[in-house]
Scaffold this active site. Structure first.
Site, short mmCIF file in Angstrom:
data_model
loop_
_atom_site.label_atom_id
_atom_site.label_comp_id
_atom_site.label_asym_id
_atom_site.label_seq_id
_atom_site.Cartn_x
_atom_site.Cartn_y
_atom_site.Cartn_z
N CYS A 188 62.10 46.57 8.17
CA CYS A 188 62.34 45.12 8.21
C CYS A 188 61.70 44.43 9.41
O CYS A 188 61.20 43.31 9.30
CB CYS A 188 63.85 44.83 8.17
SG CYS A 188 64.73 45.24 9.70
N HIS A 218 68.77 44.19 11.54
CA HIS A 218 67.95 43.76 10.41
C HIS A 218 67.44 42.34 10.66
O HIS A 218 68.22 41.46 11.04
CB HIS A 218 68.77 43.81 9.11
CG HIS A 218 67.98 43.53 7.88
ND1 HIS A 218 66.90 44.30 7.49
CD2 HIS A 218 68.11 42.55 6.93
CE1 HIS A 218 66.41 43.81 6.36
NE2 HIS A 218 67.11 42.76 6.00
N ASP A 250 63.86 37.66 2.50
CA ASP A 250 63.99 39.01 3.04
C ASP A 250 63.14 39.93 2.16
O ASP A 250 63.54 40.31 1.07
CB ASP A 250 65.45 39.45 3.02
CG ASP A 250 65.65 40.85 3.60
OD1 ASP A 250 64.64 41.49 3.96
OD2 ASP A 250 66.81 41.30 3.69
#
Length: 322
Positions: free
Chosen positions: A90, A129, A144
């Site tokens: 991420c 994250h 995302d």
């Protein structure tokens, strides 16, 4: 004071000019296969590039298991993902995507999220994250492109509490308790084709799964440096205990965790997801990465899939499930 702010602005401009001399938005579009117009920072365009990204750029942590190190240097991340056709986790994928948003003229904010740990039934104590909040026509959306496996959203989610937002992987919804937002997903029953994997710990049989929580405080890349270091060095981290490569497909997703390869096909008509799982010999790992994920590694990969003993679980080491 005025001269101080001018100096800060000049530093920002110099940084952006340096980035643009190395990084080319058109090369990124070529990498994900985007051939449309991008003269408008609108929702349809955002949805298109978001979906293309998750279909072409794997969520993976293979560098850690190749004796390499992940970084939050944007130029290094760009080279890795765009030029070398690798994936990333991420802090790489979503960091790169924030640059894409900026270059395309979107109004966005980078946020930090705390991942839910299935083993301890709690959220991580720090933001591990990275996600992006994008505002279009006064409406906020969560972008995302790098959570992977069955939790991955294909398109941005509208930041609205309690609204079911169906996508091919399942029904996503965002919950809000005042300050903190929580993302959850309701999926389908997993139907495992190979009986040898009927009780595999990688398969999450819960229909509704909590993914992560976040607040709307803007975060810079340096906010994630401590978590990034921990996740790729600690023996308690999921990412040091498992080598992971995951990619969304038009019909589901595929994943290689250690030496276990899984091809998942969504079957919403039957309200199931079909799991085709098998072990891959070490000698075939590179071939699977190339043919299934379009990934070629520069260093030798040591596949890892250590057990998830509850005695070793920590709130910073969420257990991965397909």
């Amino acid at each position: 004071m005025t001269s101080y702010w001018i100096s800060i602005k000049q530093l920002e401009n110099n940084f952006l000019q340096d980035i643009r001399s190395i990084m080319d938005l058109k090369e990124y579009f070529k990498r994900i296969g985007f051939t449309g117009l991008y003269d408008k920072a609108d929702l349809p365009t955002l949805c298109t590039i978001h979906k293309l990204h998750v279909m072409t750029v794997p969520f993976e942590n293979l560098s850690i298991h190749c004796g390499e190190k992940n970084t939050m240097d944007l130029k290094v991340v760009y080279k890795k993902i765009v030029l070398d056709h690798r994936g990333g986790w991420c802090c790489e994928n979503n960091l790169l995507f924030s640059w894409v948003l900026r270059e395309m003229g979107y109004k966005f904010t980078t946020l930090g999220a705390r991942v839910f740990n299935l083993l301890t039934n709690e959220f991580s104590p720090m933001d591990t994250h990275l996600i992006n909040l994008v505002e279009i026509n006064s409406k906020p959306y969560i972008a995302d492109v790098s959570f992977g496996v069955s939790y991955q959203i294909w398109e941005p989610l509208e930041l609205i509490a309690g609204k079911d937002q169906p996508q091919p992987p399942g029904v996503f919804r965002l919950l809000n308790d005042g300050e903190r937002w929580t993302l959850e997903k309701t999926g389908r029953k997993p139907l495992i084709q190979n009986e040898a994997f009927a009780n595999c710990s990688l398969v999450n049989k819960l229909l509704t799964k909590t993914t992560y929580s976040f607040i709307l405080t803007p975060r810079g890349a340096d906010h994630f440096l401590e978590a990034s270091e921990y996740l790729q060095t600690s023996p308690e981290s999921l990412f040091t205990r498992k080598s992971i490569c995951s990619l969304q497909t038009p019909t589901g997703f595929r994943a290689l965790i250690g030496c276990i390869y899984s091809e998942i096909t969504f079957s919403p008509q039957e309200d199931v997801d079909l799991y085709d799982m098998r072990n891959i010999p070490d000698s075939e790992i590179d071939t699977v990465l190339k043919e299934k994920f379009n990934v070629t590694l520069g260093s030798k990969l040591i596949p890892e899939n250590s057990g998830e003993s509850s005695g070793r679980a920590t709130s910073l080491k969420p257990g991965i499930r397909l």
